[in-house]
Motif scaffolding. Structure first.
Motif, PDB file in Angstrom:
ATOM      1  N   PHE A 111       0.866  -1.186   0.000  1.00  0.00           N
ATOM      2  CA  PHE A 111       0.000   0.000   0.000  1.00  0.00           C
ATOM      3  C   PHE A 111       0.898   1.229   0.000  1.00  0.00           C
ATOM      4  N   ILE A 112       0.795   2.045  -1.074  1.00  0.00           N
ATOM      5  CA  ILE A 112       1.615   3.245  -1.216  1.00  0.00           C
ATOM      6  C   ILE A 112       0.910   4.392  -0.507  1.00  0.00           C
ATOM      7  N   TYR A 113       1.577   4.951   0.504  1.00  0.00           N
ATOM      8  CA  TYR A 113       0.947   6.013   1.273  1.00  0.00           C
ATOM      9  C   TYR A 113       1.628   7.375   1.082  1.00  0.00           C
ATOM     10  N   ASP A 114       2.786   7.433   0.408  1.00  0.00           N
ATOM     11  CA  ASP A 114       3.442   8.726   0.229  1.00  0.00           C
ATOM     12  C   ASP A 114       4.516   8.597  -0.854  1.00  0.00           C
ATOM     13  N   CYS A 115       5.022   9.744  -1.308  1.00  0.00           N
ATOM     14  CA  CYS A 115       6.103   9.790  -2.285  1.00  0.00           C
ATOM     15  C   CYS A 115       6.926  11.047  -2.032  1.00  0.00           C
ATOM     16  N   ASP A 116       8.066  11.173  -2.725  1.00  0.00           N
ATOM     17  CA  ASP A 116       8.940  12.330  -2.508  1.00  0.00           C
ATOM     18  C   ASP A 116       8.508  13.490  -3.406  1.00  0.00           C
ATOM     19  N   PRO A 117       9.059  14.703  -3.198  1.00  0.00           N
ATOM     20  CA  PRO A 117       8.642  15.869  -4.019  1.00  0.00           C
ATOM     21  C   PRO A 117       8.914  15.693  -5.507  1.00  0.00           C
ATOM     22  N   PHE A 118      10.034  15.064  -5.903  1.00  0.00           N
ATOM     23  CA  PHE A 118      10.304  14.865  -7.321  1.00  0.00           C
ATOM     24  C   PHE A 118       9.221  14.024  -7.987  1.00  0.00           C
ATOM     25  N   THR A 119       8.756  12.993  -7.288  1.00  0.00           N
ATOM     26  CA  THR A 119       7.690  12.142  -7.830  1.00  0.00           C
ATOM     27  C   THR A 119       6.398  12.936  -7.992  1.00  0.00           C
ATOM     28  N   ARG A 120       6.113  13.845  -7.048  1.00  0.00           N
ATOM     29  CA  ARG A 120       4.905  14.660  -7.161  1.00  0.00           C
ATOM     30  C   ARG A 120       4.979  15.580  -8.392  1.00  0.00           C
ATOM     31  N   ARG A 121       6.159  16.182  -8.608  1.00  0.00           N
ATOM     32  CA  ARG A 121       6.301  17.057  -9.789  1.00  0.00           C
ATOM     33  C   ARG A 121       6.205  16.246 -11.083  1.00  0.00           C
ATOM     34  N   TYR A 122       6.752  15.049 -11.079  1.00  0.00           N
ATOM     35  CA  TYR A 122       6.687  14.215 -12.284  1.00  0.00           C
ATOM     36  C   TYR A 122       5.250  13.856 -12.630  1.00  0.00           C
ATOM     37  N   TYR A 123       4.448  13.490 -11.635  1.00  0.00           N
ATOM     38  CA  TYR A 123       3.051  13.140 -11.905  1.00  0.00           C
ATOM     39  C   TYR A 123       2.258  14.368 -12.357  1.00  0.00           C
ATOM     40  N   GLN A 124       2.625  15.518 -11.831  1.00  0.00           N
ATOM     41  CA  GLN A 124       1.909  16.723 -12.246  1.00  0.00           C
ATOM     42  C   GLN A 124       2.237  17.100 -13.681  1.00  0.00           C
ATOM     43  N   GLU A 125       3.501  16.951 -14.099  1.00  0.00           N
ATOM     44  CA  GLU A 125       3.894  17.303 -15.455  1.00  0.00           C
ATOM     45  C   GLU A 125       3.519  16.223 -16.467  1.00  0.00           C
ATOM     46  N   LYS A 126       3.623  14.960 -16.086  1.00  0.00           N
ATOM     47  CA  LYS A 126       3.406  13.855 -17.020  1.00  0.00           C
ATOM     48  C   LYS A 126       1.949  13.469 -17.144  1.00  0.00           C
TER      49      LYS A 126
END
Length: 640
Positions: free
Chosen positions: A343-358
């Motif tokens: 169960f994925i409950y969190d990610c790092d800031p780079f992953t958040r920016r990647y999902y927002q851009e991609k």
């Protein structure tokens, strides 16, 4: 009668003729009667009345001649020679029964097959009833084949019997040394032999085939040319770019399972996945950093990929219909990898920016997966059994080895050796208990009570310790939550119930009054006032004593007045008759003085009320500087 013309010819074939003129063929009678008894009569003429020969044989000779073989003519017959003996090893030499069979063997360590079928030939040697099992060699099988069981007599059961050719037939199972063989067919010689011995053979069966061997006979797989995807561009674009996810694996539903934390890395350069364990200090786990090495993870496998030897070769695009990509790792959703659900409950800031851009996904949540500790379960104690204190009995429910209940150490140190003493009487309808007196000792350090009954001579009641140190429960208190007597419950006139016996407080010592005044918050105003009035009333001098103090010498007047007052108050006391004799028995030198310790022992044995304020003053006035007490003046107060 005409004579026979051929008479005299030898009785040989061709020379014997019948008399054609003969017409009578009757035989003479051979039975007769004499004196009423049947007797044998020898005939005198032959058949038809012919004359008998003179040398005619007797009947016994005729019978013997009829029963003998024709040895007179051909001599003694010769015995036929016995048949020639042929031993079994010669008769059945090189005669062997052959059966076709197979057995099934489990393969627990193989990933490609669950079991294996092995075909064998069973040979039965008729010359010595021995058997052997031989497995034909199969090329590239990888199994040591050949002679499985060497030639020997095989045991049939635990009673010592061995297999015989009568036990063998088609379509049956035989067990040899724990391994079961199924006989399918036999050769022509075996069939003819068994049928000649009267055995009915079963119809022949079908030989089972090994599934793994048949699988290997299938044609090889054909591979296609890889796609023209530009891996170099992906490498140059996404080099050193890694998506990091924080996940947990909750295995608390299984036995000894727990919730573990992991970090999932997704490498954009080649779409590989890596799972790392999160270790904490003193977590008790082996320091293995990786749960899964960096590799591509298949999401959907092809149907024929189930039989692919995955433990030997790597999975390629031909066995996988769909691979895991970055869009499959979403915060807040479960993900199954290698049979484990993360169960994925969190990610790092780079992953958040990647999902927002991609993918245009914003505001990825951070889910709190910390489990709150359940509220403590209230421990219910069993009913009190009545043995010992409630606190001591309750320790048996808290630990396997009971520990002593915790004590207030500060209270014990502050109140060490501090004892409150009270004089009490027993409330009883029995007349003998009316004059009984008891001394209550309340220990402030432990809140325990002890009761001592001073012995009274010739009272019929054995005095001494009435109750050892223990906590006394108040009446009408709950058994599970008892309320014990405290210092505030003891005052003049208070009723104390001790295990069904009621006591009334009659008197206290001076230390009790000092303690009550210094701890007035523990007592009611009425209890404090009643105790103060009682003590002051005892300390106040008698009216007669006040008048005489103005006329006579202060020391002598006080002593005489005090003795008179004590005599009036204790005129009915039982110790008057023996008090003088008791002191004189201990004073061997007749000096009139005794030691202070001996003095109080004598007073205690005679039940002298030394706690009385007047008696205490008399003891003070009779005391000497060297620590001895003049018992002459003391005895005067208790004598007639």
């Amino acid at each position: 009668m005409v004579s026979n013309p051929v008479h005299g010819l030898p009785f040989l074939p061709g020379t014997s003729f019948k008399d054609s003129t003969k017409t009578a063929f009757h035989r003479s009678q051979t039975l007769g009667y004499r004196n009423g008894y049947a007797i044998v009569r020898r005939p005198t003429v032959g058949i038809g009345g012919e004359r008998l020969q003179v040398n005619q044989l007797s009947q016994a000779e005729l019978d013997e001649l009829a029963s003998k073989a024709p040895m007179l003519t051909y001599g003694q017959p010769k015995q036929a020679p016995p048949p020639e003996f042929i031993p079994a090893h010669v008769a059945f030499d090189k005669k062997v029964l052959k059966f076709d069979a197979y057995f099934q063997e489990d393969t627990p360590i193989s990933n490609e097959e669950n079991y294996r079928i092995r075909q064998v030939n069973i040979y039965y040697y008729l010359e010595d009833d021995s058997m052997s099992v031989i497995e034909p060699i199969v090329e590239n099988s990888g199994i040591p084949q050949g002679k499985l069981i060497k030639r020997q007599r095989l045991p049939k059961n635990d009673r010592g019997d061995h297999y015989n050719w009568k036990d063998l037939n088609r379509g049956i199972d035989i067990t040899i040394y724990g391994r079961t063989f199924h006989i399918v067919d036999c050769d022509r010689f075996t069939q003819v032999f068994l049928e000649s011995q009267g055995i009915e053979l079963n119809p022949p069966g079908k030989m089972a085939l090994d599934p793994y061997t048949e699988l290997r006979k299938q044609p090889l797989r054909k591979y296609v040319t890889p796609s023209d995807f530009d891996q170099l561009k992906q490498f140059l674009t996404f080099d050193k770019q890694v998506l990091r996810y924080y996940a947990i694996w909750d295995d608390t539903d299984s036995m000894f399972g727990e919730c573990q934390n992991y970090i999932i890395h997704y490498y954009l350069v080649d779409d590989t996945v890596e799972i790392r364990e999160v270790h904490e200090r003193n977590d008790g786990r082996d320091p293995f950093p990786l749960l899964m090495n960096r590799q591509r993870m298949p999401k959907v496998l092809a149907e024929h990929a189930k039989d692919f030897p995955q433990c030997v070769l790597e999975i390629s695009d031909q066995e996988v219909l769909e691979w895991y990509t970055a869009k499959d790792f979403i915060v807040g959703k479960p993900l199954t990898i290698l049979g484990r659900t993360f169960f994925i409950y969190d990610c790092d800031p780079f992953t958040r920016r990647y999902y927002q851009e991609k993918f245009g996904i914003t505001n990825l949540p951070r889910i709190d997966v910390s489990k709150k500790e359940p509220p403590p379960v209230k421990q219910e104690l069993p009913p009190y059994n009545g043995f010992g204190l409630v606190e001591d009995s309750a320790q048996n429910c808290f630990a396997l080895i009971p520990k002593a209940p915790p004590k207030d150490v500060i209270k014990m140190l502050v109140n060490d050796n501090k004892v409150l003493r009270y004089l009490a009487a027993l409330e009883s309808p029995i007349p003998e208990d009316k004059d009984r007196r008891f001394i209550f000792s309340y220990f402030l350090a432990t809140d325990m009570i002890s009761i001592f009954e001073p012995p009274v001579r010739n009272s019929g009641i054995i005095g001494g310790k009435y109750l050892g140190r223990t906590k006394v429960v108040k009446p009408f208190s709950l058994v599970d939550n008892p309320v014990y007597y405290g210092p505030g419950d003891f005052f003049i006139g208070a009723v104390i119930e001790v295990f069904g016996h009621r006591f009334v407080i009659l008197d206290v010592d001076k230390y009790v009054l000092k303690y009550m005044e210094s701890n007035a918050a523990q007592y009611s105003p009425e209890a404090l006032l009643s105790t103060q009035n009682h003590v002051r009333k005892q300390e106040a001098p008698a009216p007669e004593l006040e008048n005489k103090q103005t006329e006579e010498d202060p020391g002598t007047k006080d002593l005489e007045t005090l003795i008179d007052t004590i005599q009036k108050q204790l005129k009915d006391h039982s110790c008057k008759e023996n008090i003088r004799e008791a002191f004189q028995d201990y004073d061997k030198e007749a000096s009139g003085f005794v030691d202070r310790e001996m003095f109080f022992k004598i007073c205690e044995s005679l039940n002298v009320p030394i706690d009385d304020s007047l008696v205490k003053e008399l003891i003070r006035m009779c005391s000497h500087e060297d620590g001895k007490i003049n018992y002459y003046n003391f005895v005067r107060a208790f004598s007639n």
